[in-house]
Design a protein around this motif. Sequence first.
Motif, PDB file in Angstrom:
ATOM      1  N   UNK A   1       0.837  -1.203   0.000  1.00 28.64           N
ATOM      2  CA  UNK A   1       0.000   0.000   0.000  1.00 28.64           C
ATOM      3  C   UNK A   1       0.865   1.244   0.000  1.00 28.64           C
ATOM      4  N   UNK A   2       0.461   2.230  -0.797  1.00 29.19           N
ATOM      5  CA  UNK A   2       1.155   3.513  -0.847  1.00 29.19           C
ATOM      6  C   UNK A   2       0.132   4.618  -0.641  1.00 29.19           C
ATOM      7  N   UNK A   3       0.226   5.311   0.475  1.00 30.68           N
ATOM      8  CA  UNK A   3      -0.753   6.336   0.814  1.00 30.68           C
ATOM      9  C   UNK A   3      -0.619   7.557  -0.093  1.00 30.68           C
ATOM     10  N   UNK A   4      -1.713   8.287  -0.223  1.00 35.68           N
ATOM     11  CA  UNK A   4      -1.691   9.571  -0.921  1.00 35.68           C
ATOM     12  C   UNK A   4      -1.212  10.623   0.067  1.00 35.68           C
ATOM     13  N   UNK A   5      -0.048  11.199  -0.208  1.00 33.42           N
ATOM     14  CA  UNK A   5       0.509  12.220   0.674  1.00 33.42           C
ATOM     15  C   UNK A   5       1.350  13.174  -0.159  1.00 33.42           C
ATOM     16  N   UNK A   6       2.042  14.086   0.513  1.00 34.64           N
ATOM     17  CA  UNK A   6       2.827  15.095  -0.206  1.00 34.64           C
ATOM     18  C   UNK A   6       3.899  14.461  -1.081  1.00 34.64           C
ATOM     19  N   UNK A   7       4.498  13.377  -0.583  1.00 34.02           N
ATOM     20  CA  UNK A   7       5.557  12.715  -1.349  1.00 34.02           C
ATOM     21  C   UNK A   7       4.999  11.858  -2.478  1.00 34.02           C
ATOM     22  N   UNK A   8       3.763  11.404  -2.313  1.00 33.29           N
ATOM     23  CA  UNK A   8       3.133  10.547  -3.320  1.00 33.29           C
ATOM     24  C   UNK A   8       1.720  11.072  -3.588  1.00 33.29           C
ATOM     25  N   UNK A   9       1.585  12.122  -4.375  1.00 28.49           N
ATOM     26  CA  UNK A   9       0.283  12.785  -4.552  1.00 28.49           C
ATOM     27  C   UNK A   9      -0.792  11.894  -5.183  1.00 28.49           C
ATOM     28  N   UNK A  10      -0.391  10.821  -5.855  1.00 31.51           N
ATOM     29  CA  UNK A  10      -1.386   9.901  -6.409  1.00 31.51           C
ATOM     30  C   UNK A  10      -1.299   8.522  -5.763  1.00 31.51           C
ATOM     31  N   UNK A  11      -0.595   8.415  -4.643  1.00 30.40           N
ATOM     32  CA  UNK A  11      -0.525   7.151  -3.919  1.00 30.40           C
ATOM     33  C   UNK A  11      -0.044   6.004  -4.793  1.00 30.40           C
ATOM     34  N   UNK A  12      -0.786   4.884  -4.734  1.00 35.03           N
ATOM     35  CA  UNK A  12      -0.414   3.712  -5.528  1.00 35.03           C
ATOM     36  C   UNK A  12      -1.232   3.556  -6.793  1.00 35.03           C
ATOM     37  N   UNK A  13      -1.889   4.611  -7.244  1.00 28.53           N
ATOM     38  CA  UNK A  13      -2.810   4.506  -8.380  1.00 28.53           C
ATOM     39  C   UNK A  13      -2.085   4.310  -9.703  1.00 28.53           C
ATOM     40  N   UNK A  14      -1.037   5.085  -9.934  1.00 34.04           N
ATOM     41  CA  UNK A  14      -0.401   5.108 -11.250  1.00 34.04           C
ATOM     42  C   UNK A  14       1.023   4.560 -11.233  1.00 34.04           C
ATOM     43  N   UNK A  15       1.300   3.618 -10.369  1.00 36.46           N
ATOM     44  CA  UNK A  15       2.640   3.043 -10.308  1.00 36.46           C
ATOM     45  C   UNK A  15       2.839   2.031 -11.439  1.00 36.46           C
ATOM     46  N   UNK A  16       4.094   1.721 -11.727  1.00 37.94           N
ATOM     47  CA  UNK A  16       4.385   0.692 -12.732  1.00 37.94           C
ATOM     48  C   UNK A  16       3.837  -0.663 -12.293  1.00 37.94           C
ATOM     49  N   UNK A  17       3.907  -0.937 -11.001  1.00 40.23           N
ATOM     50  CA  UNK A  17       3.388  -2.212 -10.512  1.00 40.23           C
ATOM     51  C   UNK A  17       1.878  -2.309 -10.715  1.00 40.23           C
ATOM     52  N   UNK A  18       1.157  -1.207 -10.480  1.00 41.29           N
ATOM     53  CA  UNK A  18      -0.278  -1.232 -10.694  1.00 41.29           C
ATOM     54  C   UNK A  18      -0.596  -1.427 -12.176  1.00 41.29           C
ATOM     55  N   UNK A  19       0.207  -0.836 -13.027  1.00 37.14           N
ATOM     56  CA  UNK A  19       0.016  -1.033 -14.468  1.00 37.14           C
ATOM     57  C   UNK A  19       0.265  -2.493 -14.845  1.00 37.14           C
ATOM     58  N   UNK A  20       1.281  -3.101 -14.258  1.00 32.03           N
ATOM     59  CA  UNK A  20       1.573  -4.509 -14.543  1.00 32.03           C
ATOM     60  C   UNK A  20       0.448  -5.408 -14.044  1.00 32.03           C
ATOM     61  N   UNK A  21      -0.058  -5.140 -12.841  1.00 32.09           N
ATOM     62  CA  UNK A  21      -1.155  -5.933 -12.297  1.00 32.09           C
ATOM     63  C   UNK A  21      -2.405  -5.849 -13.171  1.00 32.09           C
ATOM     64  N   UNK A  22      -2.551  -4.734 -13.872  1.00 34.11           N
ATOM     65  CA  UNK A  22      -3.749  -4.478 -14.668  1.00 34.11           C
ATOM     66  C   UNK A  22      -3.571  -4.847 -16.129  1.00 34.11           C
ATOM     67  N   UNK A  23      -2.483  -5.545 -16.446  1.00 30.78           N
ATOM     68  CA  UNK A  23      -2.164  -5.883 -17.839  1.00 30.78           C
ATOM     69  C   UNK A  23      -2.128  -7.389 -18.048  1.00 30.78           C
ATOM     70  N   UNK A  24      -2.552  -7.822 -19.222  1.00 27.54           N
ATOM     71  CA  UNK A  24      -2.504  -9.238 -19.569  1.00 27.54           C
ATOM     72  C   UNK A  24      -1.057  -9.721 -19.710  1.00 27.54           C
TER      73      UNK A  24
END
Length: 543
Positions: free
Chosen positions: A285-308
Amino acid sequence: MTLRKRWIASGAAVAITAASIGALSGGTADAKDRLDWSSIPANADARGVAAPNGLSPQLREYIAAQGSNAVENPTALVKYFGYLNDGTLMPDPANGYAEASKTEPDKNTYLRLSNQHGADPHYNYGRNFVFQGHEGGKAGYITRVNLDADPAHRVTLLATTLADGSPIPAIDGSTWDPWARRLLFTVENGNKGAVLQATADVNSTVEDISSVLGRAGYEGIQNDSAGNVWLVEDSGGASPSGSKAKNPNSFIYRFVPNDRNNLKKGGRLEALQVISNRSHAPIAFQAIDAAHPTGGIFTDDQKDLSSYGNTFQTNWVTVHDTATDPSGQPFDANTLAKAAQATPFKRPENGVFRPGTDFREFFFTATGDTNVTSAANAGFGGWGGLFRLNQSDPRSDHGQLQLFFAGEQTHTGLDNIAFVDRDHVASVEDAGSTLHTQRNALDSAYLFDVKADYSRSGSEPVRFLAEGRDEAATLDALLIGSPGFTNEDDNEITGIHVSNGDPGTDGLLGARDPKPFKDGWRIFWTQQHGQNVLWEITDNGND
């Protein structure tokens, strides 16, 4: 027509089927048992227009119960299957549009049981029963629809309070635990959520067992062949300012009991951890905060999890163990899962084991953001989908995870799930009124072939149910925002359930290959909100 079908059909509206636009077959060795359900169009979202449900031409449906069915043993507040006794059953303009609170019967659990009782000690209630927890309204409660009974004994109120006398909270998921001989219900309410266990007869004893299973937004619940309890959490994540994309915030859990015959004796709660193919570290989990304004929404890992095409290694990590915490107090499972670096998903609401795999394959849904304007839709899981977890054994500490189906605007908001046979899994939408309007389509139920490759262009599931909007929901949709009106609008598909009702361990969902409409296998679903109808789907060619 059989006597059973004739009774169920009495007074029921059979859904109008739409024209076939495609078909799916295969899945069994014997051609006569092969599924052959045609795909149909979705129902449009036409405000102010009531529309019947559409079904594949090979299917029909009958009303097993509806919201206005009076329970045979009413209380002052609970007098009907799907309404509380706090107003009229239709909106009353003369009274500020007040309307009885709709209790939204949710997941269904079908069981064949002997010697069940009800309010009438002299009545034979039969052997076939469908159990529900109720999700909405001012009070939660548990009902049993007596499928073999006459109208006066059709619905029995099993309980409105817990064993300690406190009110039953709003209930979402349900299943039957054959070792504990208890119904298990989930409360989808964040850090106030719970797992309840209940006896199956009238005057049910209902207990909150959150001291061993914790508190979280639990929804899906399912036993495996070892007696473990798998839980699927639906806790929506936060959104960055001005965005409709939601941060992954929900986990898959497995509870390993000390004694599968008595869950109250404690055990170990684990959460699923997925390992990044890039960093080889947990996708945490990656929280939405000043250092991570979009949290874990747009990470490379999330893109991989969402890809065939990607396969991820998985672990089960312990989040709580009653052996090290004998306090007997409930705990926040979601917070502990984050601390243990388990992997959050975008609202993974329900899951089920694939038959014929000895509980080695587990499919679960991810509902996603259910909004056309979510910036995560394009490649980051905003449309949700279906995942497949493979393990060498249901008790294994390790496995492999793959995306089975990536949702898109037409097929999204996937929620409830049930295997129809070994190779075909049904999943239903809960897209919500916002997305209904955005895409001009109401919810649908789809049949997925687990052997299909949905990454191929033009490959898509069969729509076997196109939900309509009943008259009560049509009025509700028009009255949203009116003073005094508190119910939700639209209808929602929930409680898709395929079972032969066996209450033993052979009846665990996933233990046997389902045979739709044969050898006692039955299919149920609930048209939630509106008239709160419990439907049974049957074969259209059995008369």
